[in-house]
Design a protein around this motif. Structure first.
Motif, mmCIF file in Angstrom:
data_model
loop_
_atom_site.group_PDB
_atom_site.id
_atom_site.type_symbol
_atom_site.label_atom_id
_atom_site.label_comp_id
_atom_site.label_asym_id
_atom_site.label_seq_id
_atom_site.Cartn_x
_atom_site.Cartn_y
_atom_site.Cartn_z
ATOM 1 N N ARG A 252 35.308 33.511 69.374
ATOM 2 C CA ARG A 252 36.176 32.998 68.301
ATOM 3 C C ARG A 252 36.156 33.942 67.097
ATOM 4 O O ARG A 252 37.203 34.241 66.499
ATOM 5 N N ARG A 253 34.962 34.422 66.733
ATOM 6 C CA ARG A 253 34.863 35.370 65.619
ATOM 7 C C ARG A 253 35.552 36.689 65.964
ATOM 8 O O ARG A 253 36.234 37.294 65.124
ATOM 9 N N VAL A 255 38.074 37.191 68.021
ATOM 10 C CA VAL A 255 39.529 37.033 67.987
ATOM 11 C C VAL A 255 40.038 37.110 66.552
ATOM 12 O O VAL A 255 41.085 37.723 66.279
ATOM 13 N N THR A 256 39.319 36.509 65.630
ATOM 14 C CA THR A 256 39.703 36.597 64.217
ATOM 15 C C THR A 256 39.712 38.050 63.753
ATOM 16 O O THR A 256 40.641 38.501 63.056
ATOM 17 N N GLU A 257 38.682 38.799 64.138
ATOM 18 C CA GLU A 257 38.626 40.222 63.783
ATOM 19 C C GLU A 257 39.789 40.996 64.394
ATOM 20 O O GLU A 257 40.389 41.868 63.751
ATOM 21 N N ALA A 259 42.659 40.159 64.965
ATOM 22 C CA ALA A 259 43.938 39.867 64.319
ATOM 23 C C ALA A 259 44.060 40.543 62.952
ATOM 24 O O ALA A 259 45.117 40.484 62.326
ATOM 25 N N GLU A 260 42.983 41.205 62.505
ATOM 26 C CA GLU A 260 43.015 41.855 61.200
ATOM 27 C C GLU A 260 43.805 43.165 61.261
ATOM 28 O O GLU A 260 43.790 43.861 62.275
ATOM 29 N N PRO A 280 48.932 36.676 66.231
ATOM 30 C CA PRO A 280 49.201 35.236 66.129
ATOM 31 C C PRO A 280 50.607 34.901 66.625
ATOM 32 O O PRO A 280 51.585 35.527 66.231
ATOM 33 N N ARG A 284 48.593 30.427 67.601
ATOM 34 C CA ARG A 284 47.456 30.784 68.452
ATOM 35 C C ARG A 284 47.491 32.283 68.712
ATOM 36 O O ARG A 284 48.510 32.812 69.161
ATOM 37 N N PRO A 285 46.367 33.006 68.437
ATOM 38 C CA PRO A 285 46.348 34.446 68.724
ATOM 39 C C PRO A 285 46.598 34.731 70.196
ATOM 40 O O PRO A 285 46.122 33.997 71.070
#
Length: 292
Positions: A252-253, A255-257, A259-260, A280, A284-285
């Motif tokens: 989860r972390r 995936v957030t990265e 998307a940066e 995104p 949802r990514p």
């Protein structure tokens, strides 16, 4: 003929490269793996895959790549992982793996203008057979290791757990690595612009490698994810994960990265979409392949 995105999801990758400033990174194929979809991702069902047929090949399996990442900076060269090696394996009717084979890595390096002797070190994400291959198995017909001269880099935690992995059938591989192993710590720079990041979960000391250059970064995330569909669903851990809950939390972390802005990922098993980022879509990514 134009290749569609769906076609790329159903086949292993060939050589693919991109640049991060003065650093060139290339996926070097060694072979391929076919995975049984509901066995490798146990939280999925037949309905899941009926809704996502684009991920399955003509035999109904999840197609995956097996290989290594070549990192070049000037005259220097590093490998991240070393494929499955010159062998093939069909484990039987049960379990996540339908079939896996390797053997092409040295040819891929040659196509990219590199000999095994050019590789100064191999940085391993973890101690699994499909990542250790050519570091442990001799070049056919020679009896010698292609990378016997190179330093073998592993996280301290992963190397400390080698007895457990040896008990799972990797004793010969561990023994072959031992004379050349150098352990690395979280955050350590192992090559110009390449830092190790220790993220336990898939194995006790699984490592990612963060490569920076030209104002961008690439996260080579090893087996933190096995399929692009896990970027859409980071809660789905694989049957290979040592600690599924911990791996899901890290994913989860990750995936957030991914998307940066300026951040790309490298998924070594991600079919023919090994380089990409999390884009995104509808809240949802989703994994989107990178071309340059």
């Amino acid at each position: 003929m134009t290749t569609t995105h769906d076609e790329r999801l159903r086949r292993p990758s060939g050589i693919r490269s991109l640049r991060l400033g003065g650093t060139k990174v290339s996926y070097v194929p060694d072979g391929a793996v076919r995975l049984r979809p509901t066995a490798v991702l146990p939280d999925t069902t037949d309905r899941t895959w009926a809704d996502h047929p684009e991920y399955l090949d003509a035999t109904g399996h999840l197609a995956g790549s097996v290989g290594a990442l070549l990192v070049e900076n000037g005259d220097r060269a590093l490998l991240i992982d070393s494929g499955f090696g010159p062998r093939s394996y069909r484990p039987g009717p049960d379990g996540p793996i339908e079939e896996i084979h390797g053997g092409a890595l040295l040819d891929g390096l040659a196509e990219l203008g590199r000999a095994p002797e050019d590789i100064e070190a191999i940085a391993f994400t973890h101690l699994h057979a499909d990542h250790l291959g050519w570091a442990c198995l001799p070049v056919p017909g020679t009896g010698r290791l292609a990378f016997g001269h190179a330093r073998h880099l592993l996280s301290e935690q992963e190397w400390d757990s080698r007895d457990e992995l040896a008990a799972q059938g990797l004793a010969d591989e561990v023994a072959a690595l031992a004379p050349r192993v150098h352990t690395v710590a979280d955050g350590q720079e192992i090559f110009p612009g390449v830092h190790a990041r220790i993220v336990p979960g898939h194995t006790a000391g699984h490592a990612e490698y963060v490569i920076t250059g030209g104002g961008r970064r690439l996260i080579a995330f090893g087996d933190a994810a096995h399929s692009p569909l896990q970027i859409d669903h980071p809660e789905w851990s694989s049957a290979f994960d040592h600690d599924p809950a911990r791996t899901a939390a890290h994913r989860r972390r990750l995936v957030t990265e991914l998307a940066e802005p300026g951040t790309l990922g490298f998924g070594v098993h991600f079919a023919d979409v090994v380089f990409g980022h999390a884009n995104p879509s509808d809240g949802r990514p989703t994994w989107r392949p990178a071309t340059a």
